[in-house]
Design an enzyme around this catalytic site. Structure first.
Site, short mmCIF file in Angstrom:
data_model
loop_
_atom_site.label_atom_id
_atom_site.label_comp_id
_atom_site.label_asym_id
_atom_site.label_seq_id
_atom_site.Cartn_x
_atom_site.Cartn_y
_atom_site.Cartn_z
N LEU A 215 -1.23 1.16 -13.64
CA LEU A 215 -1.52 0.83 -15.04
C LEU A 215 -2.95 1.18 -15.45
CD1 LEU A 215 0.35 -2.59 -15.42
CD2 LEU A 215 1.03 -0.35 -16.32
N ASP B 85 4.42 -6.34 -2.91
CA ASP B 85 3.47 -5.61 -2.07
C ASP B 85 2.23 -6.46 -1.82
OD1 ASP B 85 2.29 -3.04 -0.93
OD2 ASP B 85 0.86 -3.47 -2.53
N ARG C 213 -5.35 2.11 5.70
CA ARG C 213 -6.27 3.25 5.62
C ARG C 213 -6.34 3.93 6.98
NH1 ARG C 213 -8.66 5.07 0.69
NH2 ARG C 213 -8.78 3.29 -0.73
N SER D 131 -0.59 4.13 3.90
CA SER D 131 -1.24 4.08 2.59
C SER D 131 -2.49 4.93 2.66
CB SER D 131 -1.59 2.63 2.25
OG SER D 131 -2.19 2.53 0.98
N ASN D 132 -2.72 5.70 1.59
CA ASN D 132 -3.93 6.52 1.50
C ASN D 132 -4.03 7.56 2.61
OD1 ASN D 132 -5.07 4.88 -0.76
ND2 ASN D 132 -5.14 3.30 0.82
N GLY E 189 0.09 -4.15 -10.66
CA GLY E 189 -0.82 -5.07 -10.00
C GLY E 189 -1.42 -6.17 -10.85
N THR E 190 -1.05 -6.27 -12.11
CA THR E 190 -1.61 -7.31 -12.95
C THR E 190 -1.07 -8.69 -12.56
OG1 THR E 190 -1.82 -8.12 -15.23
CG2 THR E 190 0.20 -6.94 -14.67
N TYR F 168 -6.10 -9.03 0.92
CA TYR F 168 -6.15 -9.42 -0.49
C TYR F 168 -6.63 -10.86 -0.62
CZ TYR F 168 -3.45 -5.21 -1.75
OH TYR F 168 -3.02 -3.92 -1.94
N GLN G 248 1.58 4.93 0.14
CA GLN G 248 1.04 4.36 -1.09
C GLN G 248 -0.32 4.99 -1.39
OE1 GLN G 248 -0.37 -0.01 -2.35
NE2 GLN G 248 1.80 0.06 -1.82
#
Length: 314
Positions: free
Chosen positions: A228, A52, A129, A158-159, A276-277, A57, A180
């Site tokens: 997480l 994803d 968004r 998403s959102n 997402g880590t 980002y 998402q």
């Protein structure tokens, strides 16, 4: 040709927001590429094949380093599902950040993502968004065009709430396959909304009631970002919730990270967590959420919920 796998069959996704170095426009480095390679390999090692992304980002650097990884690993593109998002424009000088889902903007952002990702097609494109100034007809026009050109295979959002999704679906000839949302044992408003009906506390819950049910009824996968809980219950925390998570992990022969993901997956909506880590060891700690069915009883699931909310249910 990229993978045809339907994202809706995925149990866990890998979220690439942490890849690409710093959150600014400075160039990424060889070290950033190496870090991305390590994270991607860790995800593949545990069985995650859906990645994803989003155009914003790391100011585009996450997509760019991911493109470097794809270019260096022969055959990798054919083995994965590549999902990205567009619709948010970051602040630029005096201009504040804003949302932009106008048709030319969607098309331009997708073309830029394709270049950075070094691929000829995006498997899933999410609208990041809601943009209050862009109507669904214009958004639909862009999505249909991208699909017709073979640049994007599937679409999602998403959102967004059920009403916003329906508003778009009514104008769209291609299906929406994912929504998402932020969902975790820390961010619980999505599950709280279902039990606060007819209570005074309902007014303080901002989650749009009925969104989960709408997505399930219409075959729209629910993806949970922030799954997480930013390490709040796993990175050495000593809260009652962290202790319960650790205790359950020990009893189940798994990891605290898996317990958090199982809590989402155990819900009847079959929520797909986004991990997402960027730390390979923490990605590998999620392996049982990919390989095993959620091993939480009805009572254990509620124990986690009630402990995390810090008080009894209504």
């Amino acid at each position: 040709m990229a993978s045809q796998t339907d994202v809706r069959t995925s149990r866990v996704l890998y979220g690439c927001m942490g890849l690409g170095g710093t959150w600014d426009t400075t160039p990424y480095t060889a070290e950033d590429i190496a870090g991305a390679e390590a994270a991607v390999q860790a995800a593949l090692d545990v069985g995650i094949t859906v990645f994803d992304q989003a155009d914003i980002y790391r100011h585009g650097k996450s997509e760019a380093v991911f493109g470097e990884v794809l270019a260096r690993a022969s055959g990798l593109r054919e083995r994965i599902v590549l999902q990205t998002k567009c619709g948010i424009r970051l602040a630029d000088g005096e201009r504040p950040g804003l949302y932009d889902l106008r048709a030319p903007s969607i098309v331009r952002r997708v073309e830029e993502s394709l270049t950075r990702l070094r691929t000829d097609v995006i498997d899933v494109l999410l609208l990041h968004r809601p943009d209050p100034l862009t109507g669904p007809e214009e958004m639909a026009k862009a999505l249909v065009s991208l699909h017709g050109q073979g640049l994007v295979r599937r679409f999602g959002v998403s959102n967004m709430s059920a009403a916003q999704i329906e508003h778009l679906r009514a104008r769209l000839d291609v299906p929406l396959v994912a929504n998402q949302l932020e969902m975790s044992l820390e961010r619980r408003d999505w599950v709280e909304a279902g039990v606060l009906v007819n209570t005074p506390a309902a007014a303080g819950n901002g989650f749009p009631h009925g969104t989960l049910e709408y997505c399930v009824a219409n075959g729209i996968q629910l993806q949970a970002w922030g799954a997480l809980a930013r390490g709040r219950f796993t990175d050495g925390g000593d809260s009652p919730t962290a202790r319960l998570v650790a205790d359950l992990a020990a009893r189940k022969g798994t990891t605290p990270e898996t317990i958090l993901l199982w809590w989402l997956q155990r819900h009847p909506a079959r929520i797909a967590p986004v991990v997402g880590t960027s730390r390979p060891e923490r990605i590998r700690a999620c392996r049982d959420a990919v390989r095993r069915e959620p091993d939480l009883t009805h009572e254990e699931w509620y124990d986690l919920w009630v402990t995390a909310r810090g008080g009894p249910l209504p």
